[in-house]
Design a protein around this motif. Structure first.
Motif, PDB file in Angstrom:
ATOM      1  N   LYS A 164       0.947  -1.292  -0.084  1.00 61.70           N
ATOM      2  CA  LYS A 164      -0.037  -0.092  -0.044  1.00 61.70           C
ATOM      3  C   LYS A 164       0.878   1.340  -0.103  1.00 61.70           C
ATOM      4  O   LYS A 164       0.454   2.162  -0.573  1.00 61.70           O
ATOM      5  N   ASN A 165       2.041   1.242   0.641  1.00 59.19           N
ATOM      6  CA  ASN A 165       2.780   2.252   0.832  1.00 59.19           C
ATOM      7  C   ASN A 165       3.483   2.800  -0.734  1.00 59.19           C
ATOM      8  O   ASN A 165       3.524   3.959  -0.886  1.00 59.19           O
ATOM      9  N   ILE A 166       3.970   1.845  -1.396  1.00 63.55           N
ATOM     10  CA  ILE A 166       4.851   2.044  -2.422  1.00 63.55           C
ATOM     11  C   ILE A 166       3.503   2.235  -3.746  1.00 63.55           C
ATOM     12  O   ILE A 166       4.078   2.829  -4.791  1.00 63.55           O
ATOM     13  N   THR A 167       2.456   1.906  -3.497  1.00 59.88           N
ATOM     14  CA  THR A 167       1.664   1.998  -4.688  1.00 59.88           C
ATOM     15  C   THR A 167       0.607   3.391  -4.274  1.00 59.88           C
ATOM     16  O   THR A 167      -0.049   3.691  -5.422  1.00 59.88           O
ATOM     17  N   GLY A 168       0.747   3.698  -3.420  1.00 58.62           N
ATOM     18  CA  GLY A 168      -0.176   5.112  -3.118  1.00 58.62           C
ATOM     19  C   GLY A 168      -1.549   4.760  -2.838  1.00 58.62           C
ATOM     20  O   GLY A 168      -2.511   5.339  -3.208  1.00 58.62           O
ATOM     21  N   ILE A 183       1.541   3.573 -11.600  1.00 63.71           N
ATOM     22  CA  ILE A 183       2.600   4.558 -11.851  1.00 63.71           C
ATOM     23  C   ILE A 183       3.071   4.818 -10.538  1.00 63.71           C
ATOM     24  O   ILE A 183       4.643   4.817 -10.611  1.00 63.71           O
ATOM     25  N   GLU A 184       2.681   4.747  -9.437  1.00 65.11           N
ATOM     26  CA  GLU A 184       3.382   4.825  -8.095  1.00 65.11           C
ATOM     27  C   GLU A 184       4.319   3.749  -7.891  1.00 65.11           C
ATOM     28  O   GLU A 184       5.582   3.980  -7.572  1.00 65.11           O
ATOM     29  N   PHE A 185       3.879   2.640  -8.199  1.00 62.13           N
ATOM     30  CA  PHE A 185       4.768   1.303  -8.201  1.00 62.13           C
ATOM     31  C   PHE A 185       6.257   1.333  -8.840  1.00 62.13           C
ATOM     32  O   PHE A 185       7.318   1.279  -8.344  1.00 62.13           O
ATOM     33  N   PHE A 186       5.774   1.878 -10.095  1.00 59.39           N
ATOM     34  CA  PHE A 186       6.915   1.951 -10.856  1.00 59.39           C
ATOM     35  C   PHE A 186       7.972   2.990 -10.567  1.00 59.39           C
ATOM     36  O   PHE A 186       9.030   3.204 -10.615  1.00 59.39           O
ATOM     37  N   SER A 187       7.376   4.053 -10.238  1.00 54.69           N
ATOM     38  CA  SER A 187       7.780   5.193  -9.723  1.00 54.69           C
ATOM     39  C   SER A 187       8.813   5.075  -8.563  1.00 54.69           C
ATOM     40  O   SER A 187       9.897   5.711  -8.433  1.00 54.69           O
ATOM     41  N   ILE A 263      13.077   7.889   3.589  1.00 55.24           N
ATOM     42  CA  ILE A 263      12.835   7.356   4.715  1.00 55.24           C
ATOM     43  C   ILE A 263      11.618   7.663   5.903  1.00 55.24           C
ATOM     44  O   ILE A 263      10.937   7.014   6.129  1.00 55.24           O
ATOM     45  N   GLN A 264      11.329   8.952   5.578  1.00 57.84           N
ATOM     46  CA  GLN A 264      10.194   9.557   6.074  1.00 57.84           C
ATOM     47  C   GLN A 264       9.121   8.790   5.441  1.00 57.84           C
ATOM     48  O   GLN A 264       8.083   8.541   6.245  1.00 57.84           O
ATOM     49  N   GLY A 265       9.004   8.499   4.090  1.00 59.10           N
ATOM     50  CA  GLY A 265       7.764   7.958   3.611  1.00 59.10           C
ATOM     51  C   GLY A 265       7.602   6.574   4.093  1.00 59.10           C
ATOM     52  O   GLY A 265       6.693   6.122   4.385  1.00 59.10           O
ATOM     53  N   ALA A 266       8.890   5.887   4.364  1.00 58.18           N
ATOM     54  CA  ALA A 266       8.767   4.532   4.872  1.00 58.18           C
ATOM     55  C   ALA A 266       8.322   4.273   6.525  1.00 58.18           C
ATOM     56  O   ALA A 266       7.574   3.364   6.481  1.00 58.18           O
ATOM     57  N   LEU A 267       8.601   5.461   7.062  1.00 61.71           N
ATOM     58  CA  LEU A 267       7.930   5.511   8.507  1.00 61.71           C
ATOM     59  C   LEU A 267       6.569   5.925   8.475  1.00 61.71           C
ATOM     60  O   LEU A 267       5.683   5.738   9.628  1.00 61.71           O
ATOM     61  N   ALA A 268       6.106   6.635   7.571  1.00 63.33           N
ATOM     62  CA  ALA A 268       4.752   7.200   7.612  1.00 63.33           C
ATOM     63  C   ALA A 268       3.729   6.162   7.088  1.00 63.33           C
ATOM     64  O   ALA A 268       4.066   5.177   6.548  1.00 63.33           O
ATOM     65  N   GLU A 269       2.371   6.318   7.405  1.00 69.59           N
ATOM     66  CA  GLU A 269       1.414   5.636   7.042  1.00 69.59           C
ATOM     67  C   GLU A 269       0.963   5.591   5.316  1.00 69.59           C
ATOM     68  O   GLU A 269       0.774   4.738   4.840  1.00 69.59           O
ATOM     69  N   HIS A 270       1.242   6.728   4.994  1.00 72.38           N
ATOM     70  CA  HIS A 270       1.226   7.065   3.517  1.00 72.38           C
ATOM     71  C   HIS A 270       2.269   7.969   2.898  1.00 72.38           C
ATOM     72  O   HIS A 270       2.837   8.542   3.698  1.00 72.38           O
ATOM     73  N   HIS A 271       2.440   8.082   1.589  1.00 72.79           N
ATOM     74  CA  HIS A 271       3.397   9.094   1.201  1.00 72.79           C
ATOM     75  C   HIS A 271       2.991  10.362   1.528  1.00 72.79           C
ATOM     76  O   HIS A 271       2.006  10.840   1.641  1.00 72.79           O
TER      77      HIS A 271
END
Length: 271
Positions: A164-168, A183-187, A263-271
């Motif tokens: 969910k995190n990497i696909t938005g 798009i989010e996955f490949f990005s 890293i902030q994106g990894a720690l957050a629930e969403h991008h």
């Protein structure tokens, strides 16, 4: 033109208005070096030597600055603390916050100073080559950030949360959700590490080409009535050196800032 151990590999007797002597424009040959030695079948060249010296300098400096830290710091410790605090407070804390960011400060400080010193070799006499202009080095550093980001995302959110995190993933997007997820996955998984490495590499590559071009032009034009043009080219060379010093620091800053953002994106629930 064959590779040489110096970037300014051209005929020094070649000047403008000399018979059969064209401008020796810099190119890919300016980034190729003859091996200094061969170790176990692997060629060891000037760029590798500069990378090793960079590692020794960064480790040695912080070891000397903090190896025997005092309550009342000496000059070297003060410089080390200033550099450490710049990255810690100016980049890490501002992006991740103090609580989450503290554990990542050593990594970010190491990345910043390693990249900055690799870049600054470009204007150091005898070295005169930015290590970051060889794509392998930015690629490895970007891979370190990439692996850190992916592992943190898995650790914090699990497999489903990682997806969910990497696909938005966001239900509110409705019918366009599948397209956004692709798009989010490949990005995130492909484009992100690529652009992270190429941004640093391209800036250092282009900057080095410009420096070499103006330096060579200063010598090439130093003949007859073109001497004033050589003077202008020399002034441009000095201006480019000052500009490159700025760009070198900015690129180290941007690389670390982006690493913290990932890293902030990894720690957050969403991008």
């Amino acid at each position: 033109m064959s590779a040489d151990q110096t970037q300014l590999a051209f005929d020094w007797s070649c000047r403008i208005m000399s018979d059969g002597c064209g401008f020796p424009a810099p190119g890919l040959h300016s980034f190729l070096f003859k091996p200094i030695a061969t170790v176990g079948g692997y060629e060891f060249n000037k760029v590798m030597l500069l990378a090793i010296i960079t590692t020794i300098l960064v480790i040695g400096f912080f070891w000397a600055a903090f190896g025997k830290a005092k309550v009342v710091p000496g000059k070297l410790q003060m410089v080390g603390e200033a550099g450490y605090d710049f990255v810690r407070r100016g980049i890490v804390y501002e992006t991740l916050g103090k609580k989450e960011g503290e554990k990542y400060v050593p990594l970010m400080v190491s990345l910043f100073f390693f990249i900055w010193i690799m870049n600054i070799w470009s204007v150091i006499p005898l070295a005169q080559f930015p290590v970051s202009s060889v794509i392998a080095y930015p690629a490895v550093l970007a891979a370190v950030v990439y692996v850190t980001w992916v592992s943190l995302t898995f650790k914090r959110h699990g497999f489903v949360g990682f997806f969910k995190n990497i696909t938005g993933y966001d239900k509110s997007l409705g019918p366009v959700l599948p397209l956004v997820m692709i798009i989010e996955f490949f990005s995130n998984l492909l484009v992100r590490p690529f652009t992270h490495a190429v941004r640093l590499f391209a800036n250092m590559f282009a900057g080095h080409l410009m420096l070499v071009m103006f330096t060579v032009a200063s010598w090439y034009l130093l003949n007859s009535w073109m001497i004033p043009a050589a003077g202008i080219s020399f002034v441009m060379t000095m201006a480019m050196i000052v500009f490159e010093l700025f760009v070198q620091a900015v690129q180290a800053y941007v690389f670390v800032l982006l690493a913290c953002t990932y890293i902030q994106g990894a720690l957050a629930e969403h991008h």
